[in-house]
Design an enzyme around this catalytic site. Structure first.
Site, PDB file in Angstrom:
ATOM      1  N   HIS A  23       0.859  -1.200   0.000  1.00  0.00           N
ATOM      2  CA  HIS A  23       0.000   0.000   0.000  1.00  0.00           C
ATOM      3  C   HIS A  23       0.882   1.232   0.000  1.00  0.00           C
ATOM      4  O   HIS A  23       0.805   2.056   0.912  1.00  0.00           O
ATOM      5  CB  HIS A  23      -0.909   0.052   1.232  1.00  0.00           C
ATOM      6  CG  HIS A  23      -2.144  -0.788   1.136  1.00  0.00           C
ATOM      7  ND1 HIS A  23      -2.878  -1.148   2.230  1.00  0.00           N
ATOM      8  CD2 HIS A  23      -2.776  -1.318   0.073  1.00  0.00           C
ATOM      9  CE1 HIS A  23      -3.906  -1.877   1.852  1.00  0.00           C
ATOM     10  NE2 HIS A  23      -3.860  -1.991   0.549  1.00  0.00           N
ATOM     11  N   HIS A  79     -11.938  -7.672  -6.689  1.00  0.00           N
ATOM     12  CA  HIS A  79     -11.536  -6.434  -5.998  1.00  0.00           C
ATOM     13  C   HIS A  79     -10.570  -5.704  -6.923  1.00  0.00           C
ATOM     14  O   HIS A  79      -9.766  -6.349  -7.600  1.00  0.00           O
ATOM     15  CB  HIS A  79     -10.874  -6.880  -4.690  1.00  0.00           C
ATOM     16  CG  HIS A  79     -10.226  -5.852  -3.853  1.00  0.00           C
ATOM     17  ND1 HIS A  79     -10.724  -4.594  -3.671  1.00  0.00           N
ATOM     18  CD2 HIS A  79      -9.097  -5.924  -3.095  1.00  0.00           C
ATOM     19  CE1 HIS A  79      -9.935  -3.934  -2.837  1.00  0.00           C
ATOM     20  NE2 HIS A  79      -8.934  -4.712  -2.485  1.00  0.00           N
ATOM     21  N   GLU A  81      -8.100  -3.426  -6.256  1.00  0.00           N
ATOM     22  CA  GLU A  81      -6.737  -3.008  -5.901  1.00  0.00           C
ATOM     23  C   GLU A  81      -5.743  -3.748  -6.794  1.00  0.00           C
ATOM     24  O   GLU A  81      -5.928  -4.939  -7.099  1.00  0.00           O
ATOM     25  CB  GLU A  81      -6.455  -3.256  -4.418  1.00  0.00           C
ATOM     26  CG  GLU A  81      -6.943  -2.100  -3.559  1.00  0.00           C
ATOM     27  CD  GLU A  81      -6.233  -2.022  -2.220  1.00  0.00           C
ATOM     28  OE1 GLU A  81      -5.318  -1.196  -2.059  1.00  0.00           O
ATOM     29  OE2 GLU A  81      -6.613  -2.791  -1.321  1.00  0.00           O
ATOM     30  N   ASP A  83      -2.991  -5.111  -6.554  1.00  0.00           N
ATOM     31  CA  ASP A  83      -2.304  -6.357  -6.191  1.00  0.00           C
ATOM     32  C   ASP A  83      -3.105  -7.567  -6.682  1.00  0.00           C
ATOM     33  O   ASP A  83      -2.579  -8.677  -6.729  1.00  0.00           O
ATOM     34  CB  ASP A  83      -2.034  -6.442  -4.685  1.00  0.00           C
ATOM     35  CG  ASP A  83      -3.233  -6.144  -3.819  1.00  0.00           C
ATOM     36  OD1 ASP A  83      -4.058  -5.303  -4.209  1.00  0.00           O
ATOM     37  OD2 ASP A  83      -3.357  -6.767  -2.745  1.00  0.00           O
ATOM     38  N   HIS A 146     -12.308  -5.623   2.081  1.00  0.00           N
ATOM     39  CA  HIS A 146     -12.211  -4.382   2.825  1.00  0.00           C
ATOM     40  C   HIS A 146     -12.474  -3.130   1.992  1.00  0.00           C
ATOM     41  O   HIS A 146     -12.286  -2.007   2.491  1.00  0.00           O
ATOM     42  CB  HIS A 146     -10.810  -4.288   3.454  1.00  0.00           C
ATOM     43  CG  HIS A 146      -9.709  -4.108   2.430  1.00  0.00           C
ATOM     44  ND1 HIS A 146      -8.827  -3.054   2.496  1.00  0.00           N
ATOM     45  CD2 HIS A 146      -9.369  -4.771   1.308  1.00  0.00           C
ATOM     46  CE1 HIS A 146      -7.984  -3.097   1.490  1.00  0.00           C
ATOM     47  NE2 HIS A 146      -8.282  -4.130   0.757  1.00  0.00           N
ATOM     48  N   ASP A 165      -9.271 -10.649  -0.117  1.00  0.00           N
ATOM     49  CA  ASP A 165      -8.393 -10.184   0.967  1.00  0.00           C
ATOM     50  C   ASP A 165      -8.761 -10.760   2.338  1.00  0.00           C
ATOM     51  O   ASP A 165      -7.895 -10.891   3.211  1.00  0.00           O
ATOM     52  CB  ASP A 165      -8.440  -8.651   1.061  1.00  0.00           C
ATOM     53  CG  ASP A 165      -7.578  -7.972   0.006  1.00  0.00           C
ATOM     54  OD1 ASP A 165      -6.534  -8.535  -0.363  1.00  0.00           O
ATOM     55  OD2 ASP A 165      -7.951  -6.880  -0.444  1.00  0.00           O
ATOM     56  N   TYR A 193      -2.524  -8.309  10.077  1.00  0.00           N
ATOM     57  CA  TYR A 193      -3.354  -8.009   8.897  1.00  0.00           C
ATOM     58  C   TYR A 193      -4.740  -7.541   9.341  1.00  0.00           C
ATOM     59  O   TYR A 193      -5.257  -6.539   8.865  1.00  0.00           O
ATOM     60  CB  TYR A 193      -3.426  -9.294   8.079  1.00  0.00           C
ATOM     61  CG  TYR A 193      -4.065  -9.232   6.716  1.00  0.00           C
ATOM     62  CD1 TYR A 193      -3.277  -9.076   5.584  1.00  0.00           C
ATOM     63  CD2 TYR A 193      -5.425  -9.425   6.551  1.00  0.00           C
ATOM     64  CE1 TYR A 193      -3.852  -9.090   4.316  1.00  0.00           C
ATOM     65  CE2 TYR A 193      -6.003  -9.438   5.290  1.00  0.00           C
ATOM     66  CZ  TYR A 193      -5.210  -9.277   4.174  1.00  0.00           C
ATOM     67  OH  TYR A 193      -5.774  -9.294   2.922  1.00  0.00           O
ATOM     68  N   HIS A 226      -4.076 -13.486  -0.294  1.00  0.00           N
ATOM     69  CA  HIS A 226      -2.714 -13.283   0.235  1.00  0.00           C
ATOM     70  C   HIS A 226      -2.391 -14.392   1.231  1.00  0.00           C
ATOM     71  O   HIS A 226      -3.190 -14.666   2.132  1.00  0.00           O
ATOM     72  CB  HIS A 226      -2.601 -11.952   0.986  1.00  0.00           C
ATOM     73  CG  HIS A 226      -2.800 -10.736   0.147  1.00  0.00           C
ATOM     74  ND1 HIS A 226      -1.918 -10.366  -0.835  1.00  0.00           N
ATOM     75  CD2 HIS A 226      -3.770  -9.787   0.158  1.00  0.00           C
ATOM     76  CE1 HIS A 226      -2.352  -9.241  -1.395  1.00  0.00           C
ATOM     77  NE2 HIS A 226      -3.471  -8.882  -0.824  1.00  0.00           N
TER      78      HIS A 226
HETATM   79 FE1  FEO Z   1      -7.213  -4.856  -0.979  1.00  0.00          FE
HETATM   80 FE2  FEO Z   1      -4.974  -7.288  -1.433  1.00  0.00          FE
HETATM   81  O1  FEO Z   1      -5.859  -5.727  -1.882  1.00  0.00           O
END
Ligand code: FEO
Length: 398
Positions: A23, A79, A81, A83, A146, A165, A193, A226
């Site tokens: 991030h 999602h 993001e 990643d 999230h 996530d 996390y 992750h």
């Molecule tokens: Fe909210 Fe792993 O990105």
């Protein structure tokens, strides 16, 4: 290379051992991370999420070795993001017309990232996608777990929840599965996390888990985006989330301070002594905010009943080593935590009042007026700090 997850489900992600910050510079990843992407090969071939943008070319090249990309039927983007969506542009160059399943919010966020009019198919909770061989994917919107765009899906027959996530950890490993990694390392990363990413959404975490449990679906695995795949007792991380989401605390007091000439540090240490000698079972931890990893401090705050925050007064405010952390704490909206402020001063002495106001605004219950010491604490001032600690220990151990 793809790795077998179960039956016709494969992991096709990336293990990033080198990642130390995530991030931007917001989240420390001492143990790296993984970007988990999945390939399901039933009558239909499905990709679930991709990997972080820097690994996009590598991801698509590797995927080509596993499957003719033209044979991919569906892509699911849980999602936006980068990643997880970061390899979409590279992948969509090859298969531009394939449908991408996502939530209504993800339509906005994915388009906002890539400015492409791909073949989006918006889904909502309860919608299903038939993938052949008697199996289907059931979509479950998971707003604020999230991001507003977040989504899970459940694969019938294999009983796998793809949770993006949620239930993840930034934990690079080559084992893939939760039962094969160091359990202590794993749980440390899970807690960090949760504390740093999911704390503000705890009420929604409980609601979403309850909604899923009410469906009474068998759960053999949780495939996160992750870290490890939960195959051994996947319910264990669900139980942890329910515990952490419910005003979690341990018998811990965390003292966080910044200091210019050690006066506020001396205050912190004497307060700590007062607490420890009064309530020896309390786990008291001290952190200089300017020297410590802020995400590790946040994890310690998450575990605490009480936090004490101190800074000397500088220009009618607080030191910058602490100020950034306080801003982050405000956003995390911790529940069920008490707090008090302290600090040294020479002239005007605003810092403890500034800190107290910040703590109050962040949702902490203020349990004492601040402790102050003028200039460098002398023996009398040290004793006052000790008594401050003693009094706080009595308050929270009652
Ligand atoms: Fe909210 Fe792993 O990105």
């Amino acid at each position: 290379m793809k790795k077998l997850v179960k039956n016709n489900v494969y992991w096709i992600g990336k293990v990033d051992w080198d990642l130390k910050k995530f991030h931007g510079d917001e989240y420390s990843t001492h143990k790296g991370s993984t970007y988990n992407s999945y390939l399901i090969q039933e009558e239909k071939n499905v990709i679930i999420d991709t990997v972080w943008q820097p690994f996009a070319k590598e991801y698509v090249e590797n995927l080509k070795k596993e499957i003719d990309l033209q044979k991919i039927d569906y892509i699911i983007a849980n999602h936006a993001e980068i990643d997880h969506s970061g390899a979409l542009p590279e992948l969509m160059k090859e298969i531009p017309d394939k449908p991408i399943y996502c939530t209504k919010n993800a339509l906005d966020s994915i388009k906002g990232h890539y400015h492409q009019d791909w073949n989006f198919k918006v889904v909502k909770t309860g919608d299903t996608l038939d993938i052949g061989n008697g199996k289907k994917l059931i979509f479950v919107e998971a707003p604020m777990l999230h991001w507003p765009d977040s989504m899970f899906e459940y694969l019938t027959e294999d009983n796998i929840l793809f949770s993006n996530d949620a239930f993840g950890q930034h934990y690079a490993n080559e084992f893939l599965f939760n039962d094969l990694v160091d359990q202590n390392e794993l749980m440390v990363e899970c807690l960090k996390y949760y504390a740093n990413i999911l704390t503000p959404f705890s009420k929604l975490v409980i609601q979403k888990i309850q909604q899923f449990l009410d469906l009474n679906l068998p759960l053999d695995m949780i495939c996160t985006s992750h870290g490890v795949i939960w195959r051994d007792n996947p319910g264990q991380i669900v139980e942890k989330y329910l515990l952490w989401a419910d005003g979690y605390q341990e018998d811990q007091v965390t003292i966080v301070y910044d200091t210019m000439w050690n006066g506020t540090r001396i205050m912190a240490e004497n307060i700590a002594r007062g607490i420890t000698e009064t309530a020896p079972k309390l786990n008291v931890k001290l952190f200089n905010a300017a020297h410590s990893d802020k995400n590790d401090i946040i994890t310690e705050i998450f575990k605490s009943k009480l936090i004490l925050v101190g800074s000397p007064t500088v220009n009618k405010g607080i030191l910058t080593g602490l100020a950034g952390l306080m801003e982050e704490i405000k956003g995390l909206r911790f529940q069920n935590k008490q707090a008090a402020a302290f600090g040294t001063y020479g002239w005007s002495g605003e810092s403890p009042v500034v800190i107290q106001k910040m703590l109050k605004e962040a949702g902490f219950e203020i349990v004492s007026e601040p402790a102050k010491a003028k200039w460098n604490p002398d023996e009398e001032a040290k004793l006052k700090c000790y008594k401050f600690g003693e009094s706080l220990a009595k308050t929270i151990s009652n």
